[in-house]
Design a protein around this motif. Structure first.
Motif, PDB file in Angstrom:
ATOM      1  N   ARG B 139       0.799  -1.223   0.000  1.00 49.02           N
ATOM      2  CA  ARG B 139       0.000   0.000   0.000  1.00 49.02           C
ATOM      3  C   ARG B 139       0.829   1.269   0.000  1.00 49.02           C
ATOM      4  O   ARG B 139       0.296   2.366  -0.166  1.00 49.02           O
ATOM      5  N   SER B 140       2.140   1.146   0.218  1.00 50.10           N
ATOM      6  CA  SER B 140       2.964   2.360   0.219  1.00 50.10           C
ATOM      7  C   SER B 140       3.405   2.725  -1.194  1.00 50.10           C
ATOM      8  O   SER B 140       3.949   3.802  -1.424  1.00 50.10           O
ATOM      9  N   ARG B 142       3.924   3.955  -4.919  1.00 48.54           N
ATOM     10  CA  ARG B 142       3.441   5.044  -5.738  1.00 48.54           C
ATOM     11  C   ARG B 142       4.124   4.941  -7.089  1.00 48.54           C
ATOM     12  O   ARG B 142       5.329   4.711  -7.169  1.00 48.54           O
ATOM     13  N   GLY B 182      -1.185   6.323  -6.490  1.00 52.16           N
ATOM     14  CA  GLY B 182      -1.004   5.430  -5.340  1.00 52.16           C
ATOM     15  C   GLY B 182      -1.365   3.994  -5.673  1.00 52.16           C
ATOM     16  O   GLY B 182      -1.998   3.710  -6.685  1.00 52.16           O
ATOM     17  N   GLU B 184      -3.494   1.877  -4.366  1.00 58.43           N
ATOM     18  CA  GLU B 184      -4.910   1.488  -4.465  1.00 58.43           C
ATOM     19  C   GLU B 184      -5.482   1.877  -5.806  1.00 58.43           C
ATOM     20  O   GLU B 184      -6.223   1.112  -6.426  1.00 58.43           O
ATOM     21  N   ARG B 185      -5.133   3.070  -6.235  1.00 60.81           N
ATOM     22  CA  ARG B 185      -5.599   3.513  -7.543  1.00 60.81           C
ATOM     23  C   ARG B 185      -5.017   2.616  -8.634  1.00 60.81           C
ATOM     24  O   ARG B 185      -5.705   2.237  -9.589  1.00 60.81           O
ATOM     25  N   ASP B 198       1.527  -3.230   3.996  1.00 66.30           N
ATOM     26  CA  ASP B 198       2.879  -2.663   3.942  1.00 66.30           C
ATOM     27  C   ASP B 198       3.925  -3.716   4.279  1.00 66.30           C
ATOM     28  O   ASP B 198       3.807  -4.429   5.260  1.00 66.30           O
TER      29      ASP B 198
END
Lengths: 569, 273, 80
Positions: B139-140, B142, B182, B184-185, B198
């Protein structure tokens, strides 16, 4: 050719070679079809002397040990020449071993100098733990990797380093053969061993300037050390090194450099065979017919003795794929399938099949291809005597060798040496038989031999050969009694199968195995099949570790439940 | 057994998986040393595939900050400084051709590949990720392609490969605004196929890699070649377009500014004036 | 219905928890880049936290362009 008989040490023979062949091309380094470096014998001598002068300044001399851990490149040769010039004992180690394995060997032989490639040094430093390392480490490659060591570029000196003379009986190299874990077998090979081996090999396969040898096998390997280093040097021939050993780059190299000789292990030759068969199958019908006729004509014209010159004339499309200059392929290191050898012979490509072991130099027998006898490993080289010990009624027994190429012994292991070299004869640990024409046939390893409860000798490798071609990853034959509880007398032979990702079903495999099983004589037939999901444990040289496999089976297999009968249709 | 301990990249084979570790501090910046080691890597990869030693490839970064920040802009600037225009053109083309060769070999290799992504995955690092068949990200993570901020387009195969995987509107947003996306996107957009907690991307990616090794090799190679088109012509054009943009003074200026700044957003190149 | 004030509160709480600050160490009118002394990596991290917490997409330039917490809250609020 420089005559090995006139020298007492490799350093001396190499020095004469450098001076005799000075302007001939010694080494070519190739990277993706481009030539990266081209060194004459004079160039190599200069570089070897620069490093030898550094060694001299570091008081490295007669009898001192130096190890090399490098992938194939000109600096391998240069470092080796420098070490031998100083009368040192060269220890060529396998760059593909793990860092820990290399550390164990270094700890065993304790060289005072180590020449190593940057990424291997990084791995070694990381894994180092409590292992002792040589005092002088010379790193080849990136400078930052040379922390705590000397970079190759800084390990060069001017001046003429003294050639240290050695006696023929002095050690020249220590070469490790793949032994069982925990007991490294360091074969101490003398200058005499190498000089005699060179004399014998070069008598059968004389090299000369104009010979271009492609070095694919690693130079620490006995075959490449001889036919890809010492041999070419004494004869003024050229060695070509490739930066990366990729199949398409290898094919390209054959053509670009018009390679005349190469040494391969059977698995690589197999790849070549498959590629060639595909090429032939891909020819348009008319050409295929013409090709088949030409092949038959070649066989007649060459009277069954593979002839490269005729082959090139009559089967040019195939030979062009190899650059059109190939004279011979040396093969060894593992048993080669007879049908594969015949395939190449029929194309007019002589494959020099042989048998040897580290303990006896490079090769003890070689097939002279006069005519070829691919079911055997040939006849003894000049100066080599072979006999079979304890042969049974089938003539099979342990192969023993007596020759001036037999090592002086195992490093720091007098007990094992005494067990291995008995009354001047080297016990090879291989089972074989000599036929009436003096050709040697190798059956398998003595320690793999199975004695059935009925007292018959069965050689599992022999039985396994009958099952070649079934659609599985691994196949091994064992005696059922190693799995049975003690006291039971289970006489069965069992076929252990590792299915692999091929996708064949157990049924398909069973059908294929059953067919082949029936072609074996009753005494050698397999009674049942065990299917294993995991990969078979293998050594660094990809031989199956039978003991480990049996141990695994003992713990996981139920003889009542897990054996698939191969007798029922 | 193939194993390599490099300065920027290392690899090893475990359970029939070729595990590639990126570990160049501070941000896995891709420079000349990295390229040399990656060229070795693709050779080792080809050997391993040919020798049937592996069934999958796993790529991950040992740098906690992320999978990678992109090209080594500092080195790029310093190397170009000493050269005249004509030589710059030759050198940059050479560099791009070499890196394209590596990226294409990874993209097209005959075994399935998976990358484990944490933290920043920008520019060249994102382009490397786009060559992998599966992306597993925590989740971190990018993702971004900030090249326009320097007056350039992504030059390691980014646009042709991005178009394969992301809807055009998403691709336009990323490229034209220079923004980051990010995890999730990225997951919702279909770019990554597994989103993890994470720090868990590596072990989940390993599990995926193990699964990849279980299926039939030949079928996997065929399926991969069939489903994943290789945008060869567009990649050729990308080199041309990048070279023309690169030789402009405004790019040199941006690179100079980048190498001199010390402020907060060093991982995102400054916007061109 | 969320108010701008509640959004500001949420941002302050999030920042306090994430950067381990005392309550009240950061206020609505502070320039958070300066006040927190965060580098680019932490800034991206903060962006991720904000996106997850508010379940929105926030382009980097919006966050970078916000001079204080209040204006950041406005940009986030505009997307709720």
């Amino acid at each position: 050719m420089v005559d090995p008989a006139r020298h007492s040490s490799l350093g001396g023979a190499l020095e004469e070679s450098f001076l005799k062949w000075s302007h001939e091309i010694c080494l070519v380094e190739s990277d993706r079809g481009r030539e990266v470096a081209r060194l004459t014998f004079e160039d190599v001598r200069a570089r070897a002397h620069a490093f030898a002068a550094f060694l001299e300044a570091a008081s490295f001399g007669g009898g001192d040990r130096a190890a090399i851990i490098l992938t194939n490149q000109s600096k391998w040769h240069i470092a080796a020449c420098a070490i031998l010039h100083r009368g040192g004992v060269l220890i060529p180690l396998d760059a593909k071993l793990s860092a820990v394995e290399q550390l164990e060997l270094l700890d065993h032989c304790r060289p005072s100098v180590l020449v190593i490639e940057d990424h291997l040094w990084r791995a070694l430093s990381k894994a180092r733990g409590a292992y002792r390392l040589p005092e002088r480490i010379v790193v080849i490659g990136s400078r930052d990797a040379a922390q705590g060591a000397v970079h190759w570029d800084d390990a060069q000196r001017d001046g003429a380093p003294e050639l240290v003379m050695r006696a023929r009986s002095d050690a020249a190299c220590i070469v490790y053969s793949s032994g069982t874990a925990g007991r490294p077998k360091g074969c101490v090979l003398t200058h005499e061993n190498y000089l005699e081996q060179l004399a014998a090999l070069l008598e059968l396969h004389p090299f000369s300037p104009g010979v271009r040898y492609l070095s694919i096998l690693p130079t620490n390997h006995a075959i490449d050390f001889m036919v890809g280093f010492l041999g070419p040097y004494l004869c003024g021939a050229t060695v070509v090194h490739l930066r990366a050993i990729r199949p398409e780059l290898v094919r390209e190299a054959f053509v670009t450099h018009r390679i005349t000789h190469v040494a391969l292990v059977p698995s690589i030759l197999k790849n070549l065979e498959i590629a060639l068969r595909a090429r032939i199958a891909g020819l348009p019908r008319s050409k295929r017919i013409a090709f088949a006729l030409a092949r038959r004509a070649l066989k007649i014209a060459s009277r069954g003795r593979p002839n490269a010159r005729l082959g090139r004339k009559m089967l040019s499309p195939i030979h062009e794929a190899f650059g059109g200059a190939l004279e011979a392929i040396f093969i060894g290191g593992a048993p080669a399938d007879a049908s594969m050898l015949r395939f190449f012979h029929d194309l007019g490509i002589p494959v020099a099949n042989g048998y040897g072991l580290t303990e006896a130099g490079t090769a003890v027998t070689l097939d002279r291809n006069d005519p070829p006898n691919p079911e055997t490993v040939g006849t003894p080289l000049p100066g080599v005597e072979i006999r079979i010990r304890n042969s049974g009624p089938d003539g099979v027994g342990e192969v023993e060798v007596r020759s001036k190429t037999v090592m002086s012994g195992y490093l720091d292991d007098p007990e094992l040496t005494r067990e291995t070299i008995v009354d001047g004869w080297l016990r090879t640990g291989d089972l074989g038989a000599l036929d009436h024409s003096g050709h040697l046939r190798i059956i398998g390893r003595t320690k793999n031999m199975i004695v059935t409860a009925g007292g018959k000798n069965v050689y599992p490798e022999d039985v396994e050969r009958a099952f070649a071609g079934i659609p599985v990853q691994d196949a091994c034959v064992i005696a059922a009694h190693v799995l049975s509880p003690p006291g039971t007398r289970d006489e069965r032979l069992l076929l252990v199968i590792g299915l692999g990702p091929g996708g064949a079903s157990v049924d398909e495999v069973r059908r294929a195995a059953r067919l082949r099983n029936h072609s074996l004589p009753e005494a050698r037939r397999v009674r049942g099949m065990i299917v294993v999901r995991e990969h078979f444990p293998r050594t660094a040289s990809l031989k199956v570790k039978r003991d480990e496999l049996v141990e695994h089976l003992r713990q996981t297999v139920d003889l009542q439940r897990d054996v698939v009968d191969l007798r029922e249709p | 057994m193939i194993a390599f301990q490099g300065e920027t990249t290392s690899w090893n084979v475990r359970d029939r998986i070729l595990e590639i570790t990126l570990h160049r501090e501070p941000g896995n910046e891709i420079g000349s040393r990295t390229l040399e080691e990656w060229e070795r890597l693709v050779d080792a990869l080809a050997e391993a595939i040919d020798g049937e030693e592996i069934g999958a490839v796993l790529c991950w970064s040992a740098i906690p900050a992320g999978f990678g920040a992109g090209a080594d802009l500092r080195e790029l600037y310093e190397k170009m400084q000493a050269l005249g225009l004509a030589e710059r053109r030759t050198r940059i083309r050479e560099f791009l051709t070499r890196i394209h060769r590596v990226m294409t070999e990874l993209d097209e290799c005959a075994v399935p590949t998976v990358a484990a992504i944490q933290g920043i995955c920008f520019g060249g690092a994102f382009e490397l990720a786009l060559t992998m068949d599966l992306l597993v990200a925590d989740r971190s993570a990018r993702f971004g392609l900030p090249e326009l901020r320097l007056g350039l387009i992504p030059g390691f195969g980014g646009i042709p490969r991005l178009k394969r995987d992301l809807g055009n509107p998403q691709a336009r947003d990323l490229l034209l605004t220079g923004r980051t996306m990010g995890a999730e996107r990225a997951y919702d957009a279909g770019l990554i196929t597994q989103l993890t907690a994470d720090g868990r991307a590596l072990d989940i990616a390993r599990a995926a890699a193990r699964q990849l090794t279980k299926l039939d090799r030949k079928a996997a190679a065929s399926a991969k070649a069939f489903v994943k088109p290789s945008p060869r012509e567009e990649l050729e054009r990308e080199i041309d377009i990048f070279t023309e943009l690169f030789l402009r003074p405004v790019v040199e200026e941006s690179l100079r500014t980048f190498t001199q700044r010390t402020d907060a957003l060093t991982y995102l190149p400054p916007e061109t004036p | 219905m969320k108010t701008l004030e509640s959004t500001i509160e949420e941002i302050l709480d999030l920042a306090a928890a994430h950067f381990q600050l005392q309550k009240g160490a950061l206020t609505a009118d502070d320039d958070f880049f300066e006040k927190l002394g965060i580098d680019s990596l932490k800034a991206l991290d903060l962006l991720t936290q904000l996106e997850r917490h508010f379940r929105i997409e926030l382009p980097d330039y919006e966050m970078q362009g916000a001079s204080n917490v209040r204006s950041l809250a406005e940009r986030i609020h505009a997307r709720l």
